[in-house]
Scaffold this active site. Structure first.
Site, PDB file in Angstrom:
ATOM      1  N   ARG A  48       0.844  -1.205   0.000  1.00 25.20           N
ATOM      2  CA  ARG A  48       0.000   0.000   0.000  1.00 25.20           C
ATOM      3  C   ARG A  48       0.878   1.253   0.000  1.00 25.20           C
ATOM      4  O   ARG A  48       0.632   2.200  -0.738  1.00 25.20           O
ATOM      5  CB  ARG A  48      -0.937  -0.014   1.218  1.00 25.20           C
ATOM      6  CG  ARG A  48      -1.580   1.317   1.552  1.00 25.20           C
ATOM      7  CD  ARG A  48      -2.571   1.785   0.543  1.00 25.20           C
ATOM      8  NE  ARG A  48      -3.751   0.948   0.597  1.00 25.20           N
ATOM      9  CZ  ARG A  48      -4.701   0.952  -0.322  1.00 25.20           C
ATOM     10  NH1 ARG A  48      -4.616   1.751  -1.350  1.00 25.20           N
ATOM     11  NH2 ARG A  48      -5.740   0.173  -0.221  1.00 25.20           N
ATOM     12  N   ILE A  62      -0.686   6.811   8.517  1.00 22.97           N
ATOM     13  CA  ILE A  62      -1.669   5.790   8.867  1.00 22.97           C
ATOM     14  C   ILE A  62      -1.508   4.603   7.908  1.00 22.97           C
ATOM     15  O   ILE A  62      -2.288   4.427   6.973  1.00 22.97           O
ATOM     16  CB  ILE A  62      -3.106   6.355   8.831  1.00 22.97           C
ATOM     17  CG1 ILE A  62      -3.214   7.596   9.727  1.00 22.97           C
ATOM     18  CG2 ILE A  62      -4.112   5.295   9.262  1.00 22.97           C
ATOM     19  CD1 ILE A  62      -4.576   8.253   9.752  1.00 22.97           C
ATOM     20  N   PRO A  63      -0.472   3.799   8.139  1.00 25.50           N
ATOM     21  CA  PRO A  63      -0.276   2.638   7.263  1.00 25.50           C
ATOM     22  C   PRO A  63      -1.378   1.598   7.453  1.00 25.50           C
ATOM     23  O   PRO A  63      -1.846   1.370   8.574  1.00 25.50           O
ATOM     24  CB  PRO A  63       1.090   2.088   7.681  1.00 25.50           C
ATOM     25  CG  PRO A  63       1.403   2.694   8.989  1.00 25.50           C
ATOM     26  CD  PRO A  63       0.588   3.931   9.139  1.00 25.50           C
ATOM     27  N   HIS A  64      -1.773   0.996   6.342  1.00 28.03           N
ATOM     28  CA  HIS A  64      -2.814  -0.036   6.346  1.00 28.03           C
ATOM     29  C   HIS A  64      -2.619  -0.899   5.114  1.00 28.03           C
ATOM     30  O   HIS A  64      -1.855  -0.549   4.217  1.00 28.03           O
ATOM     31  CB  HIS A  64      -4.205   0.609   6.368  1.00 28.03           C
ATOM     32  CG  HIS A  64      -4.428   1.596   5.261  1.00 28.03           C
ATOM     33  ND1 HIS A  64      -3.894   2.876   5.299  1.00 28.03           N
ATOM     34  CD2 HIS A  64      -5.069   1.488   4.094  1.00 28.03           C
ATOM     35  CE1 HIS A  64      -4.233   3.520   4.185  1.00 28.03           C
ATOM     36  NE2 HIS A  64      -4.940   2.697   3.442  1.00 28.03           N
ATOM     37  N   GLY A  65      -3.308  -2.010   5.060  1.00 24.99           N
ATOM     38  CA  GLY A  65      -3.135  -2.951   3.963  1.00 24.99           C
ATOM     39  C   GLY A  65      -3.853  -2.542   2.696  1.00 24.99           C
ATOM     40  O   GLY A  65      -4.689  -1.639   2.696  1.00 24.99           O
TER      41      GLY A  65
END
Length: 145
Positions: A48, A62-65
């Site tokens: 991502r 805000i790291p996310h998949g």
């Protein structure tokens, strides 16, 4: 409204991280360790980031998949990492607060909404970065939301 997916064991204080990859891996590992996601989710968080930066401004990332990482999410969860000295997320974007997110179903949209409200004010971010305990971070989110 308090963030029910946020618990003291999901918060790391005063971390020193050299790279955004290290920061994302740590945010993801907290989610893995607390059984919110499968280990593969961390690689999807890095994918991502390669597509588009998760830097949000106001010293926050805000790291996310990726969308196809949904299969790796067991339940919605959040990890929070304080990095008082900051970590470069590219293009000179310094991050001092990393909020890893895993959302089950549509649950991540509510999570993102709550976080966005909180971190849209730089003073809130500075208070979270300066907090001296996980408990104070939890209470801060409870007050703000």
């Amino acid at each position: 409204m308090a963030l029910s997916v946020l618990a003291e064991e999901n918060i790391l204080l005063n971390q020193q991280l050299a790279t955004k990859e290290e920061a994302i891996r740590l945010a993801g590992q907290i989610l893995v360790d607390n059984r919110y996601v499968e280990a593969d989710y961390i690689e999807k968080m890095l994918e991502r980031e390669a597509m588009t930066s998760t830097f949000m401004g106001n010293l926050v990332a805000i790291p996310h998949g990726t969308d196809d990482a949904k299969k790796d999410v067991k339940e919605s969860g959040i990890s929070i990492i304080q990095v008082p000295d900051g970590v470069d997320f590219g293009d000179g974007n310094i991050v001092k607060l990393i909020i890893g997110i895993a959302g089950k179903g549509g649950g991540h949209l509510d999570i993102l909404s709550n976080i966005a409200i909180t971190v849209s004010d730089i003073e809130n971010v500075e208070n979270i970065v300066a907090a001296t305990s996980a408990k104070s971070i939890l209470s801060f989110f409870e007050r703000v939301n």
